[in-house]
Scaffold this motif. Sequence first.
Motif, PDB file in Angstrom:
ATOM      1  N   ALA A   1      60.724 -50.518  -4.989  1.00  0.00           N
ATOM      2  CA  ALA A   1      59.564 -50.103  -4.203  1.00  0.00           C
ATOM      3  C   ALA A   1      59.379 -51.047  -3.018  1.00  0.00           C
ATOM      4  O   ALA A   1      59.565 -52.258  -3.152  1.00  0.00           O
ATOM      5  N   PRO A   2      59.025 -50.500  -1.865  1.00  0.00           N
ATOM      6  CA  PRO A   2      58.809 -51.372  -0.706  1.00  0.00           C
ATOM      7  C   PRO A   2      57.603 -52.272  -0.913  1.00  0.00           C
ATOM      8  O   PRO A   2      56.628 -51.894  -1.562  1.00  0.00           O
ATOM      9  N   ALA A   3      57.679 -53.458  -0.352  1.00  0.00           N
ATOM     10  CA  ALA A   3      56.573 -54.409  -0.455  1.00  0.00           C
ATOM     11  C   ALA A   3      55.384 -53.909   0.358  1.00  0.00           C
ATOM     12  O   ALA A   3      55.534 -53.123   1.299  1.00  0.00           O
ATOM     13  N   ARG A   4      54.199 -54.376   0.002  1.00  0.00           N
ATOM     14  CA  ARG A   4      52.979 -54.002   0.701  1.00  0.00           C
ATOM     15  C   ARG A   4      52.130 -55.252   0.953  1.00  0.00           C
ATOM     16  O   ARG A   4      52.265 -56.247   0.243  1.00  0.00           O
ATOM     17  N   ILE A   5      51.265 -55.153   1.956  1.00  0.00           N
ATOM     18  CA  ILE A   5      50.318 -56.227   2.247  1.00  0.00           C
ATOM     19  C   ILE A   5      48.919 -55.677   2.040  1.00  0.00           C
ATOM     20  O   ILE A   5      48.561 -54.637   2.614  1.00  0.00           O
ATOM     21  N   ALA A   6      48.138 -56.350   1.239  1.00  0.00           N
ATOM     22  CA  ALA A   6      46.753 -55.920   1.007  1.00  0.00           C
ATOM     23  C   ALA A   6      45.950 -56.050   2.290  1.00  0.00           C
ATOM     24  O   ALA A   6      46.169 -56.969   3.094  1.00  0.00           O
ATOM     25  N   ALA A   7      45.016 -55.127   2.485  1.00  0.00           N
ATOM     26  CA  ALA A   7      44.195 -55.112   3.698  1.00  0.00           C
ATOM     27  C   ALA A   7      42.721 -55.270   3.350  1.00  0.00           C
ATOM     28  O   ALA A   7      42.233 -54.708   2.358  1.00  0.00           O
ATOM     29  N   PHE A   8      42.019 -56.029   4.182  1.00  0.00           N
ATOM     30  CA  PHE A   8      40.593 -56.270   4.051  1.00  0.00           C
ATOM     31  C   PHE A   8      39.942 -56.033   5.404  1.00  0.00           C
ATOM     32  O   PHE A   8      40.613 -55.908   6.421  1.00  0.00           O
ATOM     33  N   ASP A   9      38.618 -56.001   5.410  1.00  0.00           N
ATOM     34  CA  ASP A   9      37.857 -56.038   6.648  1.00  0.00           C
ATOM     35  C   ASP A   9      37.291 -57.437   6.820  1.00  0.00           C
ATOM     36  O   ASP A   9      37.060 -58.148   5.836  1.00  0.00           O
ATOM     37  N   ALA A  10      37.069 -57.836   8.072  1.00  0.00           N
ATOM     38  CA  ALA A  10      36.536 -59.174   8.335  1.00  0.00           C
ATOM     39  C   ALA A  10      35.197 -59.407   7.662  1.00  0.00           C
ATOM     40  O   ALA A  10      34.821 -60.558   7.398  1.00  0.00           O
ATOM     41  N   SER A  11      34.465 -58.338   7.357  1.00  0.00           N
ATOM     42  CA  SER A  11      33.168 -58.472   6.701  1.00  0.00           C
ATOM     43  C   SER A  11      33.274 -58.594   5.182  1.00  0.00           C
ATOM     44  O   SER A  11      32.266 -58.816   4.507  1.00  0.00           O
ATOM     45  N   ASP A  12      34.477 -58.451   4.621  1.00  0.00           N
ATOM     46  CA  ASP A  12      34.650 -58.531   3.179  1.00  0.00           C
ATOM     47  C   ASP A  12      34.473 -59.965   2.677  1.00  0.00           C
ATOM     48  O   ASP A  12      34.490 -60.927   3.448  1.00  0.00           O
ATOM     49  N   ASP A  13      34.335 -60.081   1.374  1.00  0.00           N
ATOM     50  CA  ASP A  13      34.090 -61.378   0.747  1.00  0.00           C
ATOM     51  C   ASP A  13      35.227 -62.355   1.040  1.00  0.00           C
ATOM     52  O   ASP A  13      36.403 -62.059   0.785  1.00  0.00           O
ATOM     53  N   ALA A  14      34.879 -63.532   1.562  1.00  0.00           N
ATOM     54  CA  ALA A  14      35.885 -64.525   1.949  1.00  0.00           C
ATOM     55  C   ALA A  14      36.661 -65.036   0.746  1.00  0.00           C
ATOM     56  O   ALA A  14      37.863 -65.337   0.855  1.00  0.00           O
TER      57      ALA A  14
END
Length: 290
Positions: free
Chosen positions: A7-20
């Motif tokens: 399976a191809p690798a993936r990068i998790a995505a967040f929004d800048a407003s999400d919990d640090a």
Amino acid sequence: MITTPAAPARIAAFDASDDADAIAERMLGDGAVIVRNVLGQRTLDAFNAEIDEWFARQDAAPRTYMNDTVTHFFGPQTRHLAGLAGKSKVFRGEVLCHEVLMAQCERVLRPHCAAYQLNFADVMDRGPGAARQLIHRDDGIWPYLPRQAFPLEFATMIALGPFTPEMGATLIVPGSHRWDADRQPEPHEIVAAGLEPGDAVFYLGSTLHAGGENRTRQRRRGMHLSYCLGWLRTEDNNYLTAPIDLVRTLPREQQAILGYALHDGIEVNGGFLGAVDWRNPLDLISEGKI
């Protein structure tokens, strides 16, 4: 026997407003994350306008750097503008100590130092035909330091305009911060971090990555900036790129992140680095003694 493709690798995505904390935890686990909406359009427009003026003044002659290896690594199709702290008011005021970036420095770097600092900040404007860079780790700039169990560096690439895989979006190898030093990635382990303007990919200095090949007729512009532990020498000489006459005019927070602060390890039974006359340079600046 039929072999199932990996399976191809993936990068998790967040929004800048999400919990640090959630962003930091995933970055420390995977080596990289995408964070949307780090910079707003007003900041992008103002910063790009400043950068356009600097690039317009650059000589059209071939660009060379401190040695042939670095010149080859960047390639002739890439324009660079380094030392952003000394060149851009927008960078100093709206990016250098951005709350989203500082939140990650606090979680990724602070546990391992008394103070963190800007390591390097530049704009990479990669033109049509720019070749893919060699896969590398940014913390390789400290080759004489044994591999550590904690991060030395927190790095980012922020899209200043369109940033697609076809244009050479940054290639990231999730999980590679845990690999042996000589392991190279398979194609399915490499992810092109496609971004919208203002989005960023956050990654550790020990994560393998590279600038991708620009197969379009457009320029791909991104801002790389990284922060490192306060007891390391920085890649950019911030004392010269942001000279003292300029630094005197800056808020204390900006002075500190540029490396003018004392690195005080007394509380952990250590010593201190960067003192002037046995005092914190920031105090001496505020008193008009530097």
